[in-house]
Scaffold this motif. Structure first.
Motif, short mmCIF file in Angstrom:
data_model
loop_
_atom_site.label_atom_id
_atom_site.label_comp_id
_atom_site.label_asym_id
_atom_site.label_seq_id
_atom_site.Cartn_x
_atom_site.Cartn_y
_atom_site.Cartn_z
N THR A 210 0.73 -1.21 -0.16
CA THR A 210 -0.03 -0.08 0.06
C THR A 210 0.97 1.38 0.11
O THR A 210 0.38 2.11 -0.40
N MET A 211 2.09 1.29 0.56
CA MET A 211 2.83 2.53 0.49
C MET A 211 3.98 2.61 -0.41
O MET A 211 4.37 3.90 -0.68
N ALA A 212 4.58 1.77 -0.84
CA ALA A 212 5.82 1.70 -1.71
C ALA A 212 5.39 2.12 -3.27
O ALA A 212 4.58 1.62 -3.87
N ASP A 213 6.62 2.99 -3.83
CA ASP A 213 6.55 2.92 -5.09
C ASP A 213 7.47 1.63 -5.74
O ASP A 213 6.88 1.21 -6.77
N ARG A 214 8.24 1.26 -4.94
CA ARG A 214 8.91 -0.03 -5.42
C ARG A 214 9.33 -0.64 -4.15
O ARG A 214 9.52 -0.42 -2.89
N ILE A 215 9.29 -2.27 -4.23
CA ILE A 215 9.43 -3.15 -3.32
C ILE A 215 10.57 -4.06 -3.42
O ILE A 215 10.92 -4.31 -4.64
N ILE A 223 18.86 -9.84 -2.44
CA ILE A 223 17.43 -9.51 -3.01
C ILE A 223 16.93 -10.37 -3.94
O ILE A 223 17.56 -10.68 -4.84
N ASP A 224 15.72 -11.01 -3.57
CA ASP A 224 15.13 -12.02 -4.60
C ASP A 224 14.37 -11.01 -5.90
O ASP A 224 14.48 -11.65 -6.79
N GLN A 225 13.85 -10.15 -5.50
CA GLN A 225 13.22 -9.22 -6.71
C GLN A 225 13.16 -7.80 -6.25
O GLN A 225 12.76 -7.57 -5.06
N VAL A 226 13.01 -7.11 -7.07
CA VAL A 226 12.92 -5.63 -7.03
C VAL A 226 11.89 -5.08 -8.05
O VAL A 226 11.80 -5.46 -9.28
N GLY A 227 10.56 -4.63 -7.64
CA GLY A 227 9.51 -4.16 -8.72
C GLY A 227 8.41 -3.18 -8.01
O GLY A 227 8.54 -3.10 -6.66
N SER A 228 7.44 -2.77 -8.79
CA SER A 228 6.36 -2.15 -8.01
C SER A 228 5.49 -3.07 -7.46
O SER A 228 5.64 -4.28 -7.65
N PRO A 229 4.72 -2.79 -6.53
CA PRO A 229 3.96 -3.71 -5.62
C PRO A 229 2.81 -4.44 -6.89
O PRO A 229 2.74 -5.69 -6.49
N LEU A 230 2.38 -3.75 -7.90
CA LEU A 230 1.74 -4.92 -8.73
C LEU A 230 2.74 -6.13 -9.42
O LEU A 230 2.20 -7.05 -9.43
N ASP A 243 5.03 -16.98 -2.40
CA ASP A 243 4.63 -17.44 -1.00
C ASP A 243 4.87 -16.29 0.07
O ASP A 243 3.64 -16.21 0.93
N PHE A 244 5.74 -15.46 -0.13
CA PHE A 244 5.59 -14.47 1.16
C PHE A 244 4.86 -13.21 0.90
O PHE A 244 4.26 -12.88 1.82
N VAL A 245 4.52 -12.84 -0.44
CA VAL A 245 3.62 -11.80 -0.65
C VAL A 245 2.19 -12.30 -1.03
O VAL A 245 2.15 -12.82 -2.18
N GLY A 246 1.42 -12.05 -0.20
CA GLY A 246 -0.02 -12.69 -0.40
C GLY A 246 -0.18 -14.19 -0.41
O GLY A 246 0.63 -14.62 0.13
#
Length: 373
Positions: A210-215, A223-230, A243-246
């Protein structure tokens, strides 16, 4: 100052982390981490406890100097500078307010250390307390405030010296759920208004989404992944991120062709071909519970699998069904159905149900490799 309405679009990043490794004795907390953050961005470091996210934040602040690698801010190498010579404000989980100082004095602390004239300090303190909705609390002491109010004060204190970088270390985790939801909206609004480059550490996926421009999703010091919340939610790059996100379903499958797999005895069409997969090789297919679609028994839709409703859990705005997939070794599939659908179809435990797995909502993984949608 950067554009206050959006993160700045610059060719050079504001913060550059180059191959940072951090050792604590024999333990490697960060393993060759590299990351670029643009001016005005709100970036969340997300991951489980012990993944290295707080260590990375502390390396940026100079509180735990990296073992190797470098940190650059605004084009300057700050790798070996002490915290006092770096341009940041920080907010901790525990607020870290001075209990013996009034709210006014707490917010003024950094300005007083810089020998800022009293009139200018007072004006800045008044401006910041108004900004965080605490104008009438200046003469109180921290113990007289609620947790949410104390965190607002901590935020005002961090911003007092107009830092180029705002660091937030699990700033909301000590607050109750309702206050946390309200304050995360306020923090994001304030960051957007000021345009200050912000990094927040959190283990709460909802906060990050809900808060980040990028996660920045971290796991075991990398770092496993960098990207927008979507991007993170819809196209997780690894099973760990998925598995960790949602909530995510993982189903065992086998390759038939480069765009068809089997789950149990059912052929499933993918939306995009895989790169030269070996026929018969094992892989994992994943899908979010909300993407599973209930279908009538006689439906001719693609990717229909047969299941039995094993359990039905009422979660307020929807039902979560636990479905046993026929012919796939008793594997389970979670599906989120609306209250109206459950009522209209008469969904109940023990009934057979045909469900559709939309091709454009499927992810496939070979071992720990990349995802393909």
């Amino acid at each position: 100052m950067s554009d206050q309405n959006a993160p700045a679009d610059r060719s050079e990043p504001y913060l550059r982390i180059n191959n940072v490794t951090k050792m604590f004795g024999d333990f490697t907390a960060l393993k060759n981490v590299s990351l670029e953050i643009n001016e005005g961005e709100f970036v969340c470091f997300l991951g489980p406890s012990g993944c290295g996210k707080t260590t990375l934040l502390r390396a940026i602040a100079g509180l735990d100097i990296q073992t190797s690698g470098s940190v650059e801010q605004g084009g300057e190498d700050i790798s070996s500078l002490p915290p006092s010579e770096r341009d940041f404000g920080i907010v901790f989980q525990s607020y870290a307010l001075f209990p013996n100082l009034t709210i006014n004095r707490n917010v003024a602390y950094g300005l007083e250390n810089r020998k800022t004239p009293k009139a200018k300090t007072a004006a800045r303190v008044a401006e910041l307390l108004k900004l965080v909705g605490m104008s009438d609390q200046g003469e109180k002491f921290p113990a007289q405030l609620s947790g949410g109010q104390q965190q607002r004060v901590a935020l005002a204190r961090a911003l007092a010296t107009s830092p180029g970088l705002l660091l937030l270390d699990e700033p909301l985790s000590a607050l109750d759920a309702k206050v946390r939801v309200h304050l995360r909206h306020e923090i994001k609004q304030l960051q957007h208004q000021l345009g200050v480059t912000t990094i927040m550490v959190t283990h709460d996926q909802e906060e990050a989404l809900t808060m980040a421009d990028r996660i920045v999703v971290m796991n075991e010091g990398v770092i496993d992944q960098v990207g927008s919340p979507l991007d993170i939610y819809r196209r997780p790059a690894s099973p760990f991120v998925a598995d960790f996100v949602g909530t995510m379903n993982f189903l065992d499958a086998n390759v038939v062709t480069n765009d068809i797999v089997t789950i149990g005895n059912t052929e499933i069409q993918l939306s995009e071909p895989m790169d030269n997969p070996s026929k018969g090789s094992a892989l994992t297919v994943s899908i979010r519970p909300e993407d599973v679609i209930a279908r009538d028994i006689n439906s001719d839709s693609q990717n229909i699998i047969e299941t039995i409703v094993n359990d039905l859990e009422f979660l307020g705005s929807f039902y979560r069904a636990v479905l046993n997939v026929k012919g796939n070794g008793g594997s389970e599939l979670l599906a989120d159905f609306s209250i109206n659908l459950v009522r209209d179809m008469g969904v109940k435990e023990g009934m057979p149900m045909s469900v559709c797995l939309p091709a454009n909502r499927l992810q496939v993984y070979f071992g720990e490799g990349s995802a393909h949608e």
